[in-house]
Scaffold this motif. Sequence first.
Motif, PDB file in Angstrom:
ATOM      1  N   ARG A  74      47.879 -33.376  59.477  1.00 53.76           N
ATOM      2  CA  ARG A  74      48.599 -34.719  59.106  1.00 53.76           C
ATOM      3  C   ARG A  74      47.803 -36.088  59.670  1.00 53.76           C
ATOM      4  NH1 ARG A  74      54.370 -33.994  60.888  1.00 53.76           N
ATOM      5  NH2 ARG A  74      54.329 -36.164  60.474  1.00 53.76           N
ATOM      6  N   LYS A  75      47.226 -35.696  60.922  1.00 54.03           N
ATOM      7  CA  LYS A  75      46.445 -36.635  61.645  1.00 54.03           C
ATOM      8  C   LYS A  75      47.583 -37.995  62.087  1.00 54.03           C
ATOM      9  CE  LYS A  75      41.696 -36.017  60.280  1.00 54.03           C
ATOM     10  NZ  LYS A  75      40.634 -36.576  59.616  1.00 54.03           N
ATOM     11  N   PRO A  76      48.598 -37.894  62.567  1.00 53.64           N
ATOM     12  CA  PRO A  76      49.237 -39.133  63.037  1.00 53.64           C
ATOM     13  C   PRO A  76      48.568 -40.022  63.935  1.00 53.64           C
ATOM     14  CG  PRO A  76      50.126 -36.994  64.128  1.00 53.64           C
ATOM     15  CD  PRO A  76      49.046 -36.593  63.085  1.00 53.64           C
ATOM     16  N   PHE A  99      55.049 -33.777  68.220  1.00 52.59           N
ATOM     17  CA  PHE A  99      55.287 -33.291  66.782  1.00 52.59           C
ATOM     18  C   PHE A  99      56.730 -33.565  66.610  1.00 52.59           C
ATOM     19  CE2 PHE A  99      56.192 -30.162  63.547  1.00 52.59           C
ATOM     20  CZ  PHE A  99      55.210 -30.601  62.674  1.00 52.59           C
ATOM     21  N   ASN A 105      51.490 -30.207  72.503  1.00 50.67           N
ATOM     22  CA  ASN A 105      51.904 -30.890  71.120  1.00 50.67           C
ATOM     23  C   ASN A 105      52.959 -30.876  70.657  1.00 50.67           C
ATOM     24  OD1 ASN A 105      49.141 -31.288  70.928  1.00 50.67           O
ATOM     25  ND2 ASN A 105      48.505 -29.265  70.545  1.00 50.67           N
ATOM     26  N   MET A 148      49.413 -31.296  63.333  1.00 48.87           N
ATOM     27  CA  MET A 148      48.802 -32.611  63.583  1.00 48.87           C
ATOM     28  C   MET A 148      47.676 -32.669  63.279  1.00 48.87           C
ATOM     29  SD  MET A 148      50.978 -33.802  67.190  1.00 48.87           S
ATOM     30  CE  MET A 148      50.054 -32.750  68.231  1.00 48.87           C
ATOM     31  N   THR A 190      47.600 -32.207  74.105  1.00 52.69           N
ATOM     32  CA  THR A 190      46.924 -33.558  73.882  1.00 52.69           C
ATOM     33  C   THR A 190      46.746 -34.447  75.146  1.00 52.69           C
ATOM     34  OG1 THR A 190      47.572 -33.642  71.558  1.00 52.69           O
ATOM     35  CG2 THR A 190      46.779 -35.494  72.627  1.00 52.69           C
TER      36      THR A 190
END
Length: 323
Positions: A129-131, A173, A169, A126, A155
Amino acid sequence: MKLIELDKFWPLINEKLQTWFEAGIQHLPNIVVAIFIAIVFSILARIVGKVTQRVLRKALDSKQIADLLSSIIKVLVLLSGIFVALDFLGLQGTVTSLLAGAGIIGLAIGFAFQDMTENLIAGIAMGIRKPFQIGDIVKAEDIFGTVKTINLRNTLVETFFGQLEVIPNKILFRNVLTNYTINGIRRLEIPVGISYADDPEVAAEVIVAALNQCDFIIKQEETAVFAESFAESSINLLVWFWIEYPGETGFMKARHEAIVKIKSSLEQADILIPFPIRTLDFGAKGGEKLNTMLSQKDVQKSSAKTADDNSGESSTDNNSKSA
């Protein structure tokens, strides 16, 4: 017990030491080169680690993920140097054994800490990818709030009720994640009902014209009202409009002002927002209308009253005659 006589074994020991010494002198250049390679790769690993750390800290929101990735790259460069040095010394078997042992240890650790490893890998993925980013408004399963911190294993999300939720996470994900911030806009849907005596088209025009006067509404050409269904006491309409989200107005305030605007505009246009009303109609397919039934009942009552009055007058006349 007799003492072991060292004179018998000393030639063998001396011969062995001499062989090792000669082999050491023979491989001394390779040893020096191997040490030099290890030193060069250690310096290179430090340089690569620092450069990678700077780049990743700028690219990723989480410093922990950036530091972890830079440390992994640094260790890989260093291990590459050690393997090259060992291979230069002719210790290919040692390199193979070390790689096999590292694979077995990694597999064992992966099985022993499966949940932790899964969260760690999900956090790294993540981070690349930075969602979502820190400050974004996200929704995952029953969690809905603002992202405060992105760690390697979890998070932190602050809900709109002021509570901090720690989300592993792997949940973010694996499952469906809704990011309400990434597009910067959001559509609101407000249901409203009007009476059957009013025209839905007229009501739609009134509502659209009133809402488009609000400053917080964007894409005003897409502000629309649609007839949704027939209810017991009303025709249900669905009002759609767009706002900036998150913006200065905010979701709750925008919805509040829109509802107040819709109510006042319908009242000014003399369009009724009905409360539950129940109308009885007996005139559907073979039944009799309510007013007909009531008139028939009134006729029956008046007839019965007339009959009672007549019977009373007759009895009075009879009594008079008897007297």
